[in-house]
Design a protein around this motif. Structure first.
Motif, PDB file in Angstrom:
ATOM      1  N   CYS A 119       0.837  -1.215   0.000  1.00  0.00           N
ATOM      2  CA  CYS A 119       0.000   0.000   0.000  1.00  0.00           C
ATOM      3  C   CYS A 119       0.866   1.258   0.000  1.00  0.00           C
ATOM      4  CB  CYS A 119      -0.924   0.008   1.219  1.00  0.00           C
ATOM      5  SG  CYS A 119      -2.255  -1.200   1.125  1.00  0.00           S
TER       6      CYS A 119
ATOM      7  N   TYR B  23       2.439   1.600  -3.464  1.00  0.00           N
ATOM      8  CA  TYR B  23       1.422   2.031  -4.424  1.00  0.00           C
ATOM      9  C   TYR B  23       1.126   3.515  -4.256  1.00  0.00           C
ATOM     10  CZ  TYR B  23      -2.976   2.527  -6.887  1.00  0.00           C
ATOM     11  OH  TYR B  23      -3.968   2.959  -7.729  1.00  0.00           O
TER      12      TYR B  23
ATOM     13  N   PHE C 170       5.351  -3.862  -7.802  1.00  0.00           N
ATOM     14  CA  PHE C 170       4.051  -3.206  -7.644  1.00  0.00           C
ATOM     15  C   PHE C 170       3.735  -2.340  -8.865  1.00  0.00           C
ATOM     16  CE2 PHE C 170       5.471  -3.985  -3.260  1.00  0.00           C
ATOM     17  CZ  PHE C 170       4.413  -4.770  -2.837  1.00  0.00           C
TER      18      PHE C 170
ATOM     19  N   PHE D 117       0.350  -2.860 -11.064  1.00  0.00           N
ATOM     20  CA  PHE D 117      -0.655  -1.806 -11.143  1.00  0.00           C
ATOM     21  C   PHE D 117      -0.555  -0.959 -12.415  1.00  0.00           C
ATOM     22  CE2 PHE D 117      -0.454  -2.598  -6.508  1.00  0.00           C
ATOM     23  CZ  PHE D 117      -1.768  -2.989  -6.340  1.00  0.00           C
TER      24      PHE D 117
END
Length: 193
Positions: A20, A23, A167, A171
């Motif tokens: 998290c 991101y 990541f 994403f």
């Protein structure tokens, strides 16, 4: 709960928190790239908005070959027709954008050089003010491009660094292109007196 289960849950929790955080950091840097790109476009738009005034001033004060003015107007039209969004900032797209802007810069240089042959034009306050505005705009464009390159470089480093690259791949964060010197900048301009 067994000790192994607790360790696995703890590791997954740590990875989740780190994921998290990674991101969110990538989103923040991506947004900074978009903002820097908007600033670059703003400065190019400022230049494009000044050009019609410069052309009208030169037309009104000098009667010279219209080819130079037509070239400036065509280059302005071409430069303003290329619009890139932040998602389209690939090296190839930035090169196309820059090529159109370089063509406009060259046309403006020729226009200003031709205007040097008309002393009455140089003496007009409107021309002097527009020339100063264009010079200031070119400096602003340079600053905005340098700022964009700095932000995009930081973003690209984050996208490529381990473990952020994992990541970023998951994403869909892609590397962004940078502004580079044009081929015309490789040779010094010729000055003649």
């Amino acid at each position: 709960m067994s000790r192994t289960t607790i360790i696995v849950v703890a590791i997954l929790l740590i990875l989740g928190v780190y994921g998290c955080s990674s991101y969110n950091g990538l989103v923040q840097k991506d947004t900074s790239v978009e903002n820097a790109w908007a600033n670059v476009q703003t400065q190019y738009q400022r230049r494009a908005d000044l050009i019609p005034n410069l052309v009208r001033t030169v037309q009104g004060a000098a009667n010279f070959e219209k080819g130079t003015l037509v070239a400036v107007q065509e280059a302005r039209s071409k430069a303003t027709s290329i619009n890139l969004t932040a998602d389209q900032l690939t090296p190839e797209n930035i090169q196309k954008f820059q090529a159109a802007q370089d063509q406009l810069s060259g046309s403006l240089s020729r226009l200003l050089a031709v205007a040097e042959n008309y002393p009455q034009l140089k003496a007009t306050q409107n021309f002097s003010e527009l020339q100063a505005q264009l010079e200031g705009t070119e400096n602003r464009i340079t600053v905005a491009r340098n700022d964009f390159n700095g932000v995009a470089t930081s973003y690209n480093q984050s996208v490529r660094s381990f473990p952020n690259n994992i990541f970023a791949g998951v994403f869909g964060f892609q590397r962004r292109g940078l502004f580079e010197a044009s081929q015309a900048a490789q040779s010094a301009p010729t000055v003649q007196f």
